[in-house]
Design a protein around this motif. Structure first.
Motif, PDB file in Angstrom:
ATOM      1  N   TRP A  35      15.473   8.042   9.727  1.00  0.00           N
ATOM      2  CA  TRP A  35      15.180   6.638   9.636  1.00  0.00           C
ATOM      3  C   TRP A  35      14.410   6.215  10.984  1.00  0.00           C
ATOM      4  CZ3 TRP A  35      14.859   3.823   5.516  1.00  0.00           C
ATOM      5  CH2 TRP A  35      15.926   4.235   4.641  1.00  0.00           C
ATOM      6  N   LYS A  36      14.558   7.171  12.358  1.00  0.00           N
ATOM      7  CA  LYS A  36      13.801   6.760  13.584  1.00  0.00           C
ATOM      8  C   LYS A  36      12.389   7.261  13.320  1.00  0.00           C
ATOM      9  CE  LYS A  36      17.801   6.987  16.625  1.00  0.00           C
ATOM     10  NZ  LYS A  36      18.644   7.747  17.501  1.00  0.00           N
ATOM     11  N   PHE A  37      12.147   8.465  12.456  1.00  0.00           N
ATOM     12  CA  PHE A  37      10.860   8.865  12.185  1.00  0.00           C
ATOM     13  C   PHE A  37      10.091   7.826  11.388  1.00  0.00           C
ATOM     14  CE2 PHE A  37       8.067  10.351   8.793  1.00  0.00           C
ATOM     15  CZ  PHE A  37       7.242  11.328   9.631  1.00  0.00           C
ATOM     16  N   ASN A  38      10.743   7.175  10.562  1.00  0.00           N
ATOM     17  CA  ASN A  38      10.365   6.043   9.979  1.00  0.00           C
ATOM     18  C   ASN A  38       9.663   4.992  10.760  1.00  0.00           C
ATOM     19  OD1 ASN A  38       9.952   5.664   6.569  1.00  0.00           O
ATOM     20  ND2 ASN A  38      11.415   7.257   7.322  1.00  0.00           N
ATOM     21  N   ALA A  39      10.479   4.638  11.618  1.00  0.00           N
ATOM     22  CA  ALA A  39      10.352   3.609  12.756  1.00  0.00           C
ATOM     23  C   ALA A  39       9.297   3.858  13.706  1.00  0.00           C
ATOM     24  CB  ALA A  39      11.560   3.366  13.569  1.00  0.00           C
ATOM     25  N   ASP A  40       8.970   5.356  13.852  1.00  0.00           N
ATOM     26  CA  ASP A  40       7.935   5.611  15.025  1.00  0.00           C
ATOM     27  C   ASP A  40       6.657   5.687  13.947  1.00  0.00           C
ATOM     28  OD1 ASP A  40       9.524   6.382  16.790  1.00  0.00           O
ATOM     29  OD2 ASP A  40       9.592   8.271  16.382  1.00  0.00           O
ATOM     30  N   PHE A  41       6.754   5.995  12.571  1.00  0.00           N
ATOM     31  CA  PHE A  41       5.468   5.764  11.832  1.00  0.00           C
ATOM     32  C   PHE A  41       4.966   4.414  11.510  1.00  0.00           C
ATOM     33  CE2 PHE A  41       3.864   5.365   7.499  1.00  0.00           C
ATOM     34  CZ  PHE A  41       2.896   6.365   7.200  1.00  0.00           C
ATOM     35  N   VAL A  63       1.070  -1.181   0.043  1.00  0.00           N
ATOM     36  CA  VAL A  63      -0.035  -0.118  -0.001  1.00  0.00           C
ATOM     37  C   VAL A  63       0.874   1.319  -0.005  1.00  0.00           C
ATOM     38  CG1 VAL A  63      -1.764   1.234   1.253  1.00  0.00           C
ATOM     39  CG2 VAL A  63      -2.035  -1.195   1.246  1.00  0.00           C
ATOM     40  N   GLN A  64       0.594   2.327  -0.877  1.00  0.00           N
ATOM     41  CA  GLN A  64       1.518   3.412  -0.893  1.00  0.00           C
ATOM     42  C   GLN A  64       1.484   4.194   0.432  1.00  0.00           C
ATOM     43  OE1 GLN A  64      -0.512   5.729  -3.834  1.00  0.00           O
ATOM     44  NE2 GLN A  64      -2.219   5.865  -2.707  1.00  0.00           N
ATOM     45  N   VAL A  65       2.559   4.716   0.671  1.00  0.00           N
ATOM     46  CA  VAL A  65       2.879   5.386   2.019  1.00  0.00           C
ATOM     47  C   VAL A  65       2.148   6.680   1.941  1.00  0.00           C
ATOM     48  CG1 VAL A  65       4.525   6.074   3.591  1.00  0.00           C
ATOM     49  CG2 VAL A  65       4.941   4.184   2.040  1.00  0.00           C
ATOM     50  N   GLN A  66       2.361   7.550   1.283  1.00  0.00           N
ATOM     51  CA  GLN A  66       1.724   8.761   1.150  1.00  0.00           C
ATOM     52  C   GLN A  66       0.792   9.064  -0.094  1.00  0.00           C
ATOM     53  OE1 GLN A  66       6.217   9.685   1.235  1.00  0.00           O
ATOM     54  NE2 GLN A  66       5.522  11.761   2.142  1.00  0.00           N
ATOM     55  N   TYR A 107       9.135   6.593   4.259  1.00  0.00           N
ATOM     56  CA  TYR A 107       8.656   7.625   4.121  1.00  0.00           C
ATOM     57  C   TYR A 107       9.649   8.793   3.752  1.00  0.00           C
ATOM     58  CZ  TYR A 107       4.979  11.085   5.429  1.00  0.00           C
ATOM     59  OH  TYR A 107       4.322  12.107   5.387  1.00  0.00           O
ATOM     60  N   THR A 108       9.459   9.316   2.725  1.00  0.00           N
ATOM     61  CA  THR A 108      10.397  10.331   2.283  1.00  0.00           C
ATOM     62  C   THR A 108      10.439  11.675   3.072  1.00  0.00           C
ATOM     63  OG1 THR A 108      10.444   9.259   0.019  1.00  0.00           O
ATOM     64  CG2 THR A 108      11.325  11.677   0.188  1.00  0.00           C
ATOM     65  N   PRO A 109      11.268  12.251   3.696  1.00  0.00           N
ATOM     66  CA  PRO A 109      11.047  13.487   4.235  1.00  0.00           C
ATOM     67  C   PRO A 109      10.634  14.661   3.420  1.00  0.00           C
ATOM     68  CG  PRO A 109      13.131  12.217   5.127  1.00  0.00           C
ATOM     69  CD  PRO A 109      12.506  11.516   3.932  1.00  0.00           C
ATOM     70  N   GLU A 110       9.987  15.702   3.870  1.00  0.00           N
ATOM     71  CA  GLU A 110       9.408  16.538   2.985  1.00  0.00           C
ATOM     72  C   GLU A 110      10.596  17.585   2.358  1.00  0.00           C
ATOM     73  OE1 GLU A 110       6.568  18.997   4.751  1.00  0.00           O
ATOM     74  OE2 GLU A 110       5.050  16.838   5.076  1.00  0.00           O
ATOM     75  N   ARG A 111      11.705  17.750   3.299  1.00  0.00           N
ATOM     76  CA  ARG A 111      12.885  18.513   2.510  1.00  0.00           C
ATOM     77  C   ARG A 111      13.561  17.972   1.325  1.00  0.00           C
ATOM     78  NH1 ARG A 111      15.061  15.573   6.442  1.00  0.00           N
ATOM     79  NH2 ARG A 111      17.224  14.712   6.053  1.00  0.00           N
ATOM     80  N   PHE A 112      13.052  16.943   0.972  1.00  0.00           N
ATOM     81  CA  PHE A 112      13.978  16.407  -0.309  1.00  0.00           C
ATOM     82  C   PHE A 112      13.168  16.443  -1.325  1.00  0.00           C
ATOM     83  CE2 PHE A 112      15.751  13.429   3.048  1.00  0.00           C
ATOM     84  CZ  PHE A 112      17.216  13.787   2.759  1.00  0.00           C
ATOM     85  N   ASP A 113      13.764  16.690  -2.358  1.00  0.00           N
ATOM     86  CA  ASP A 113      13.155  17.117  -3.921  1.00  0.00           C
ATOM     87  C   ASP A 113      13.046  15.800  -4.650  1.00  0.00           C
ATOM     88  OD1 ASP A 113      12.301  18.241  -6.170  1.00  0.00           O
ATOM     89  OD2 ASP A 113      13.880  19.204  -6.666  1.00  0.00           O
ATOM     90  N   LEU A 114      11.976  15.040  -4.888  1.00  0.00           N
ATOM     91  CA  LEU A 114      11.763  14.082  -5.760  1.00  0.00           C
ATOM     92  C   LEU A 114      11.857  14.226  -7.272  1.00  0.00           C
ATOM     93  CD1 LEU A 114       9.087  12.138  -3.573  1.00  0.00           C
ATOM     94  CD2 LEU A 114      11.864  12.015  -3.309  1.00  0.00           C
ATOM     95  N   LYS A 115      12.335  15.551  -7.694  1.00  0.00           N
ATOM     96  CA  LYS A 115      12.364  15.554  -9.315  1.00  0.00           C
ATOM     97  C   LYS A 115      13.536  14.856  -9.575  1.00  0.00           C
ATOM     98  CE  LYS A 115      12.058  19.443 -12.564  1.00  0.00           C
ATOM     99  NZ  LYS A 115      11.999  20.706 -13.112  1.00  0.00           N
ATOM    100  N   PRO A 116      13.491  14.272 -10.679  1.00  0.00           N
ATOM    101  CA  PRO A 116      14.708  13.358 -11.265  1.00  0.00           C
ATOM    102  C   PRO A 116      15.707  14.581 -11.717  1.00  0.00           C
ATOM    103  CG  PRO A 116      12.739  12.263 -11.884  1.00  0.00           C
ATOM    104  CD  PRO A 116      12.228  13.587 -11.424  1.00  0.00           C
ATOM    105  N   LYS A 117      17.092  14.384 -11.693  1.00  0.00           N
ATOM    106  CA  LYS A 117      17.871  15.276 -12.277  1.00  0.00           C
ATOM    107  C   LYS A 117      18.290  14.601 -13.647  1.00  0.00           C
ATOM    108  CE  LYS A 117      20.418  16.020  -7.954  1.00  0.00           C
ATOM    109  NZ  LYS A 117      21.837  16.013  -7.129  1.00  0.00           N
ATOM    110  N   ALA A 118      18.773  15.191 -14.417  1.00  0.00           N
ATOM    111  CA  ALA A 118      19.362  14.736 -15.916  1.00  0.00           C
ATOM    112  C   ALA A 118      19.709  13.369 -15.883  1.00  0.00           C
ATOM    113  CB  ALA A 118      19.971  15.708 -16.355  1.00  0.00           C
ATOM    114  N   GLY A 119      19.047  12.621 -16.782  1.00  0.00           N
ATOM    115  CA  GLY A 119      19.358  11.090 -16.823  1.00  0.00           C
ATOM    116  C   GLY A 119      19.135  10.387 -15.763  1.00  0.00           C
ATOM    117  N   GLU A 120      18.143  10.692 -14.478  1.00  0.00           N
ATOM    118  CA  GLU A 120      18.085  10.153 -13.382  1.00  0.00           C
ATOM    119  C   GLU A 120      16.742   9.356 -13.719  1.00  0.00           C
ATOM    120  OE1 GLU A 120      19.441  10.999  -9.101  1.00  0.00           O
ATOM    121  OE2 GLU A 120      17.903  12.452  -9.804  1.00  0.00           O
TER     122      GLU A 120
END
Length: 327
Positions: A166-172, A99-102, A135-148
């Motif tokens: 990772w501790k946040f993920n464990a708590d989640f 099941v999708q996380v977000q 779970y991906t922290p909100e501070r990260f940009d998930l937009k692919p870079k060139a060729g990624e």
């Protein structure tokens, strides 16, 4: 069988022979799945596009190969009731679902309405919900870079996550696992290889966990959170699945039976050289019994692209190998 079991079996055979007993077909001499009584399952992600286009035909082909269960990765554009009807029509069950996380795309998610998710799971006959990615922290940009590729994006993000992330993920996981348990469902976490990316030294120079996966295992409640080992991604990270099973007995309840070629270089960015089960580097005659002894009861074939054959042919090759494997 190990030597001690062989000795026990030999002694039993000798004793029975002395009593004039007829030869016995020992259970341990049967193929692994026959002697354990467990079905060979398939993670439907492997056939995702086909299932989306022709669910009934795809499930019929899966059942014809010999699979008895499937693990869902989304609903293939159908309602839970439509999915259940399609599975019932060909005699397939689905004990587990990724099941999708977000939340996205209208399907249920782990950060959404869990009562709705539980209702859907009960319609499907699902007993275990699987969190398929961190779970991906909100501070990260998930937009692919060139060729990624997107998998490489997730690998890059996973490698940059801190111990606190990772501790946040464990708590989640703990919170969602407890909530789902109250709704009659189990929760498990499925790994890729980014979880094994080495962490920097902890604050103050004190030694800590070596990677995010160790944090997840150490900081989740065994009563609420289990783990689904993706053996292929563990191996792609250069890790030893046997050591993980031995170090954490009872934590792993499911396994993705996924093989990789010996040409796969250890990495943490979602890269592997995939192949059909039994054609790669993983020692399945040893790993399957070890997983069973450690508590794994659900085994799902899964394969990543690219494929040397059609996807259905590939899962058929894997099924044929596993159905005959004596271990």
């Amino acid at each position: 069988m190990d030597l001690s079991r062989r000795a026990i079996v030999a002694a039993g055979v000798a004793g029975l022979s002395g009593l004039g007993a007829a030869p016995i077909a020992w259970a341990a001499d049967q193929p692994f799945f026959a002697r354990t009584g467990l079905p060979i399952g398939l993670q439907l992600y492997t056939l995702a596009d086909q299932a989306q286009a022709d669910l009934g035909g795809t499930l019929k082909a899966v059942a014809a190969i010999g699979f008895k269960s499937i693990e869902l990765a989304g609903y293939a554009g159908r309602t839970p009731a439509q999915l259940r009807a399609a599975m019932d029509a060909v005699g397939l069950s689905t004990p587990s679902a990724h099941v999708q996380v977000q939340a996205r795309g209208g399907e249920s998610s782990l950060d959404g309405d869990l009562s709705r998710l539980a209702d859907e799971a009960h319609v499907l006959g699902v007993r275990m919900i699987v969190m398929p990615i961190f779970y991906t922290p909100e501070r990260f940009d998930l937009k692919p870079k060139a060729g990624e590729a997107f998998g490489q994006v997730l690998g890059r993000v996973g490698g940059a996550m801190t111990a606190d992330d990772w501790k946040f993920n464990a708590d989640f996981l703990n919170a969602k696992g407890a909530a789902l348990k109250a709704l009659g469902l189990k929760l498990a976490y499925h790994n890729h290889n980014a979880e094994f990316s080495p962490l920097a030294a902890q604050a103050g120079g004190k030694p800590g966990a070596r990677n995010g996966y160790e944090i997840l295992l150490a900081n989740t409640d065994p009563a609420a959170v289990s783990f689904e080992m993706d053996a292929g991604w563990v191996a792609a990270a250069g890790q030893d699945p046997f050591a993980l099973l031995k170090a954490h007995p009872g934590r792993f309840v499911a396994m993705h039976v996924k093989d990789i070629k010996a040409s796969t270089k250890p990495n943490f960015v979602f890269v592997q050289d995939p192949t059909e089960v039994g054609s790669g580097k993983i020692d399945w005659p040893r790993l399957l019994p070890a997983a069973h002894a450690a508590g794994v009861r659900d085994f799902f074939v899964e394969q990543e692209p690219p494929f040397a054959h059609s996807r259905l042919e590939s899962v058929g090759i894997s099924f044929d190998y596993l159905s005959k494997l004596r271990a």
